[in-house]
Enzyme design. Structure first.
Site, mmCIF file in Angstrom:
data_model
loop_
_atom_site.group_PDB
_atom_site.id
_atom_site.type_symbol
_atom_site.label_atom_id
_atom_site.label_comp_id
_atom_site.label_asym_id
_atom_site.label_seq_id
_atom_site.Cartn_x
_atom_site.Cartn_y
_atom_site.Cartn_z
ATOM 1 N N THR A 164 43.422 5.969 -24.394
ATOM 2 C CA THR A 164 43.969 5.853 -25.730
ATOM 3 C C THR A 164 45.434 6.179 -25.567
ATOM 4 O OG1 THR A 164 41.926 6.515 -26.846
ATOM 5 C CG2 THR A 164 43.937 7.158 -27.950
ATOM 6 N N ARG A 192 31.549 -0.253 -33.484
ATOM 7 C CA ARG A 192 31.692 1.173 -33.144
ATOM 8 C C ARG A 192 33.124 1.630 -33.473
ATOM 9 N NH1 ARG A 192 35.305 4.133 -29.516
ATOM 10 N NH2 ARG A 192 34.224 5.997 -28.838
ATOM 11 N N VAL A 193 33.256 2.758 -34.132
ATOM 12 C CA VAL A 193 34.563 3.341 -34.426
ATOM 13 C C VAL A 193 34.642 4.692 -33.735
ATOM 14 C CG1 VAL A 193 36.054 4.251 -36.264
ATOM 15 C CG2 VAL A 193 34.779 2.125 -36.625
ATOM 16 N N GLY A 194 35.772 4.941 -33.080
ATOM 17 C CA GLY A 194 35.940 6.198 -32.353
ATOM 18 C C GLY A 194 36.825 7.182 -33.089
ATOM 19 N N THR A 215 42.713 12.125 -26.707
ATOM 20 C CA THR A 215 42.254 10.976 -25.924
ATOM 21 C C THR A 215 40.984 11.374 -25.177
ATOM 22 O OG1 THR A 215 42.730 9.581 -24.006
ATOM 23 C CG2 THR A 215 43.916 11.655 -24.123
ATOM 24 N N GLY A 216 40.124 10.402 -24.911
ATOM 25 C CA GLY A 216 38.919 10.707 -24.151
ATOM 26 C C GLY A 216 37.681 10.171 -24.832
ATOM 27 N N GLY A 218 35.348 9.415 -27.362
ATOM 28 C CA GLY A 218 35.503 9.485 -28.809
ATOM 29 C C GLY A 218 34.371 10.212 -29.505
HETATM 30 N N1 GLY Z 1 39.194 8.095 -27.660
HETATM 31 C C1 GLY Z 1 39.097 6.728 -27.919
HETATM 32 C C2 GLY Z 1 37.756 6.285 -28.286
HETATM 33 O O1 GLY Z 1 36.772 6.870 -27.845
HETATM 34 O O2 GLY Z 1 37.648 5.339 -29.010
#
Ligand code: GLY
Length: 295
Positions: A164, A192-194, A215-216, A218
């Site tokens: 990200t 899918r939403v993170g 970041t990482g 989600g």
């Molecule tokens: N951190 C970004 C995601 O998992 O969508």
């Protein structure tokens, strides 16, 4: 919006990240060049007395335009081979925030997130509703196929990928801001939403404390509401390095995932931490003649 008059002037600061999913053998020079360019894009504004919000948007746009990072032009693909991007932005004076999720028809989701913040009473618009809003406010529409790169096709075929981009800043007026943008995780289920679209999870800013961008994994970041929790640790300890480290421990131990985050506090002190082998970051402040790239 004018900053509160009573606040003393602050030393500006800007830190950007290019995702915690890179591998150390994976074109480090390109990553360094990308985060360097992004931090300078934001710093040109901040150093001239500009707003933290403008700086984080400019920095994240630069990373979205760079095909090496998992956002905008470099977004990973869904299981169906399409691109669905998430982004959010927040300004910490009045907790103003905006976000978009599962968008595929804009080059710079962070800018659309900012338009949601500034031009609607809402915080989060998704998919076709977000695209319709983009058309209404004149954000240029692109053909989603232009976002599907050969590199990401190969990556989808090979394995999952995470990463990200994000930026956090403090400006001279003491306003903190954060922005985060992503293509999500490679091979994700469409829809899918993170965390990057979710204020409090991937992004948070409160000018009395600071700002954070994550970041990482989600789902793990969402489980522990990581960005907001990082600022709570900052409040308790008044030490950004400690807060970043404890937040990453929380992500690993309670969230059951990996990743990293960047932080700036209300005084302009910057910090970062990650549980993964590499997280490209770039820092800039008046004390630095050149961006610091500690990776
Ligand atoms: N951190 C970004 C995601 O998992 O969508």
């Amino acid at each position: 919006m004018a900053p509160p008059r009573s606040r003393p002037r602050r030393v500006p600061a800007l830190i950007v990240h290019g995702g915690a999913g890179a591998t150390p053998t994976d074109g480090r020079e390109e990553l360094r060049e990308g985060v360097r360019r992004a931090v300078l894009a934001g710093w040109h504004l901040l150093a001239e007395g500009g707003r933290a919000l403008d700086a984080v948007e400019a920095a994240v746009r630069a990373l979205e335009d760079h095909p090496r990072f998992n956002a905008g032009q470099g977004s990973v693909l869904t299981a169906r081979g399409t691109v669905e991007m998430d982004a959010s932005i927040m300004e910490g004076d009045r907790l103003r925030c905006g976000a978009v999720a599962a968008v595929s028809r804009v080059s710079n989701p962070v800018t659309l997130a900012r338009r949601v913040m500034e031009d609607t009473p809402h915080v989060l618009l998704v998919a076709d509703g977000a695209h319709a809003f983009a058309r209404e406010v004149g954000v240029p529409e692109i053909d989603p196929a232009t976002l599907v790169t050969e590199r990401q096709r190969a990556r989808l075929a090979a394995a999952g990928a995470r990463g990200t981009v994000g930026a956090v800043a403090l400006d001279r007026h003491g306003t903190a801001a954060a922005a985060t943008s992503t293509g999500g995780i490679s091979g994700k289920r469409p829809g899918r939403v993170g965390d990057s679209a979710l204020v409090g999870c991937g992004t948070y800013a409160d000018s009395t404390l600071g700002a954070a961008s994550c970041t990482g994994d989600g789902e793990a970041i969402i489980r522990v509401v990581l960005a907001r929790r990082a600022l709570d640790y900052l409040k308790e300890a008044d030490d950004p390095h400690y807060a970043a480290k404890v937040a990453v421990d929380l992500l690993v131990e309670e969230g059951r995932g990996g990743g990293g985050l960047i932080l700036v506090d209300w005084r302009g002190r910057m910090a970062y931490a990650h549980s993964t082998p590499l997280m490209p970051v770039a820092l800039m402040s008046p004390a630095l003649a050149e961006p610091e790239l500690p990776f």
